[in-house]
Design a protein around this motif. Sequence first.
Motif, short mmCIF file in Angstrom:
data_model
loop_
_atom_site.label_atom_id
_atom_site.label_comp_id
_atom_site.label_asym_id
_atom_site.label_seq_id
_atom_site.Cartn_x
_atom_site.Cartn_y
_atom_site.Cartn_z
N GLU A 42 0.85 -1.18 0.00
CA GLU A 42 0.00 0.00 0.00
C GLU A 42 0.89 1.24 0.00
OE1 GLU A 42 -3.18 1.20 3.17
OE2 GLU A 42 -3.76 -0.64 2.13
N LYS A 44 0.91 5.74 -0.65
CA LYS A 44 0.12 6.97 -0.79
C LYS A 44 0.62 7.69 -2.04
CE LYS A 44 1.14 8.59 3.25
NZ LYS A 44 1.24 9.41 4.43
N GLU A 45 -0.33 8.08 -2.88
CA GLU A 45 0.01 8.83 -4.08
C GLU A 45 -0.87 10.06 -4.14
OE1 GLU A 45 -0.21 6.34 -7.55
OE2 GLU A 45 1.58 5.23 -6.97
N TRP A 51 -4.36 13.17 -1.51
CA TRP A 51 -3.65 11.92 -1.25
C TRP A 51 -4.63 10.76 -1.32
CZ3 TRP A 51 1.45 11.46 -1.23
CH2 TRP A 51 2.21 12.60 -1.02
N HIS A 52 -4.22 9.71 -2.01
CA HIS A 52 -5.02 8.50 -2.13
C HIS A 52 -4.14 7.30 -1.77
CE1 HIS A 52 -8.17 10.60 -4.40
NE2 HIS A 52 -7.18 11.22 -5.00
N LYS A 53 -4.75 6.27 -1.20
CA LYS A 53 -4.01 5.03 -0.97
C LYS A 53 -4.21 4.15 -2.19
CE LYS A 53 -3.99 5.02 4.02
NZ LYS A 53 -4.40 4.37 5.25
N ARG A 55 -2.70 0.37 -4.26
CA ARG A 55 -1.95 -0.87 -4.12
C ARG A 55 -1.10 -1.09 -5.35
NH1 ARG A 55 -5.42 -5.68 -1.37
NH2 ARG A 55 -5.60 -4.67 0.64
N GLY A 116 0.78 -3.18 4.50
CA GLY A 116 0.14 -1.91 4.83
C GLY A 116 1.16 -0.81 5.09
N ILE A 117 0.65 0.32 5.55
CA ILE A 117 1.49 1.49 5.81
C ILE A 117 1.95 1.45 7.27
CG2 ILE A 117 1.44 4.01 5.98
CD1 ILE A 117 -0.30 4.01 3.47
N ARG A 150 7.09 7.49 1.82
CA ARG A 150 7.63 6.21 1.39
C ARG A 150 8.98 5.94 2.05
NH1 ARG A 150 5.98 5.55 -4.94
NH2 ARG A 150 3.84 6.23 -4.65
N GLY A 167 4.95 2.07 1.92
CA GLY A 167 4.28 3.26 2.43
C GLY A 167 4.52 3.46 3.91
N ASP A 169 3.82 6.51 7.25
CA ASP A 169 3.35 7.79 7.78
C ASP A 169 4.43 8.27 8.71
OD1 ASP A 169 0.82 8.14 6.62
OD2 ASP A 169 -0.12 6.81 8.07
#
Length: 174
Positions: A42, A44-45, A51-53, A55, A116-117, A150, A167, A169
């Motif tokens: 996953e 974030k772009e 921002w969208h998650k 895959r 996941g992130i 990232r 990904g 945070d």
Amino acid sequence: MYLSKDECWYVLFVNTNQEEKVKKILEREVGDEYKFIVPTRELKERKDGKWHKVRRKLFPGYVLIKGVMNVEAYYKFKKVPGIIKLLRNEDEVLTVDEKELKVLKILIDNESNNIGISTLYKENDKIKITEGPLVGLEAQIVKVNSRKGRAKVSLSFMNEERIVELGVDVVKKI
């Protein structure tokens, strides 16, 4: 050709962007004897300022297989459209090394086979992971890009070091 009598993980090299299609064909043709996964991550772009998650595939062009490899299965796999080859050396079909599996299992040990992130913070020059699949794998983080959310992580896959972006945070330490 040496083939295993034990359940092992193997790697199929397939046409890029055909991983899911090949996986579905394999599940239909070969059935319950094998487990097939296409590991994803996953990220974030940013698109249109938001921002969208999303895959993305962890190893584009590869499908992982768990099961017993015999001559019959080997030739059954070779017939599936989209499969380029089962990774092998001159003598045998290659299995995924146990050390490599340990890290992959930590990262993708869930039903969706998705990484996941993770949440992290920087303290001086050290990175601390507070939650997510990268907990305990700080030593494998090569670089963090806070702006893009990232982290470049060094993973060993089929006895090669690969740098993959996962990904993250990045939070301020409280």
